[in-house]
Motif scaffolding. Structure first.
Motif, PDB file in Angstrom:
ATOM      1  N   THR A  24       4.252  24.519 -32.942  1.00 48.67           N
ATOM      2  CA  THR A  24       4.154  26.112 -32.861  1.00 48.67           C
ATOM      3  C   THR A  24       5.644  26.758 -32.739  1.00 48.67           C
ATOM      4  O   THR A  24       6.367  26.124 -32.269  1.00 48.67           O
ATOM      5  CB  THR A  24       3.079  26.501 -32.141  1.00 48.67           C
ATOM      6  OG1 THR A  24       2.712  28.142 -32.526  1.00 48.67           O
ATOM      7  CG2 THR A  24       3.102  26.343 -30.781  1.00 48.67           C
ATOM      8  N   CYS A  28       5.913  32.721 -35.281  1.00 48.59           N
ATOM      9  CA  CYS A  28       5.211  32.302 -36.298  1.00 48.59           C
ATOM     10  C   CYS A  28       3.813  32.860 -36.628  1.00 48.59           C
ATOM     11  O   CYS A  28       2.830  32.729 -35.515  1.00 48.59           O
ATOM     12  CB  CYS A  28       4.954  30.616 -36.236  1.00 48.59           C
ATOM     13  SG  CYS A  28       3.817  29.741 -37.416  1.00 48.59           S
ATOM     14  N   CYS A  31       0.906  30.624 -36.858  1.00 50.26           N
ATOM     15  CA  CYS A  31       0.628  29.790 -35.635  1.00 50.26           C
ATOM     16  C   CYS A  31      -0.284  30.819 -34.910  1.00 50.26           C
ATOM     17  O   CYS A  31      -1.297  30.355 -34.119  1.00 50.26           O
ATOM     18  CB  CYS A  31       1.871  29.470 -34.886  1.00 50.26           C
ATOM     19  SG  CYS A  31       2.974  28.291 -36.010  1.00 50.26           S
ATOM     20  N   LYS A  35      -4.013  29.993 -33.370  1.00 48.24           N
ATOM     21  CA  LYS A  35      -4.048  29.736 -31.733  1.00 48.24           C
ATOM     22  C   LYS A  35      -5.323  30.239 -31.226  1.00 48.24           C
ATOM     23  O   LYS A  35      -5.851  29.524 -30.134  1.00 48.24           O
ATOM     24  CB  LYS A  35      -2.895  30.508 -30.983  1.00 48.24           C
ATOM     25  CG  LYS A  35      -1.743  29.627 -30.854  1.00 48.24           C
ATOM     26  CD  LYS A  35      -0.407  30.435 -29.959  1.00 48.24           C
ATOM     27  CE  LYS A  35       0.789  29.462 -30.272  1.00 48.24           C
ATOM     28  NZ  LYS A  35       1.662  30.213 -29.683  1.00 48.24           N
ATOM     29  N   GLN A  52       0.884  21.450 -26.844  1.00 47.83           N
ATOM     30  CA  GLN A  52       1.554  22.424 -27.582  1.00 47.83           C
ATOM     31  C   GLN A  52       3.111  22.099 -27.518  1.00 47.83           C
ATOM     32  O   GLN A  52       3.356  22.076 -26.514  1.00 47.83           O
ATOM     33  CB  GLN A  52       1.114  23.732 -27.097  1.00 47.83           C
ATOM     34  CG  GLN A  52       1.652  24.783 -27.884  1.00 47.83           C
ATOM     35  CD  GLN A  52       1.141  26.294 -27.270  1.00 47.83           C
ATOM     36  OE1 GLN A  52      -0.069  26.433 -27.140  1.00 47.83           O
ATOM     37  NE2 GLN A  52       2.249  27.170 -27.125  1.00 47.83           N
ATOM     38  N   ILE A  70       5.476  25.073 -39.795  1.00 47.34           N
ATOM     39  CA  ILE A  70       4.409  25.118 -38.480  1.00 47.34           C
ATOM     40  C   ILE A  70       3.332  26.244 -39.067  1.00 47.34           C
ATOM     41  O   ILE A  70       3.829  27.003 -39.817  1.00 47.34           O
ATOM     42  CB  ILE A  70       5.281  25.513 -37.356  1.00 47.34           C
ATOM     43  CG1 ILE A  70       6.255  26.719 -37.689  1.00 47.34           C
ATOM     44  CG2 ILE A  70       5.939  24.515 -36.763  1.00 47.34           C
ATOM     45  CD1 ILE A  70       7.023  27.144 -36.330  1.00 47.34           C
ATOM     46  N   PRO A  71       2.381  26.133 -38.368  1.00 45.69           N
ATOM     47  CA  PRO A  71       1.851  25.242 -37.727  1.00 45.69           C
ATOM     48  C   PRO A  71       1.455  23.865 -38.308  1.00 45.69           C
ATOM     49  O   PRO A  71       1.397  23.775 -39.297  1.00 45.69           O
ATOM     50  CB  PRO A  71       0.540  25.797 -36.876  1.00 45.69           C
ATOM     51  CG  PRO A  71      -0.015  26.551 -38.188  1.00 45.69           C
ATOM     52  CD  PRO A  71       1.328  27.140 -38.758  1.00 45.69           C
TER      53      PRO A  71
END
Length: 105
Positions: A24, A28, A31, A35, A52, A70-71
């Motif tokens: 991550t 982002c 992301c 989360k 992480q 990413i993620p």
């Protein structure tokens, strides 16, 4: 969620145990989208350690592991890669859970 303090700690997780590496970055958007759902995903898969990995802090690891979007998620067991969900798309809780169930066998 485990957040490694340095490359040595990160490497120790890569070598042993059943781990899900969550790549991550703070900037982002996709992301940030997933989360808030990660604690639920972790609770559904207690057999895994969730680590992480800040892609920017560990850019060499990301490159070595071919993490170009990413993620992203990479699952290992005692250093052996079991599977990866690596792409540039936004991930959903359902997609991640389905991936983990598939990898788990």
């Amino acid at each position: 969620m485990i957040i490694p303090k340095n490359i040595e700690e990160l490497a120790s997780y890569a070598e042993k145990g059943k781990n899900v590496f969550f790549f991550t970055a703070d900037w982002c958007g996709d992301c940030s989208f997933i989360k808030p759902q990660m604690p639920e995903i972790e609770a559904d898969f207690p057999q895994f350690n969730f680590i992480q990995v800040d892609r920017d802090q560990y850019i060499d690891v990301a490159a070595e592991w071919s993490i170009f979007g990413i993620p992203s998620f990479v699952v290992t067991n005692d250093g052996e890669e079991l599977g990866r969900l690596v792409n540039k798309n936004r991930k959903t809780k359902e997609e991640i859970s389905g991936f983990l169930k598939m990898v788990e066998g």
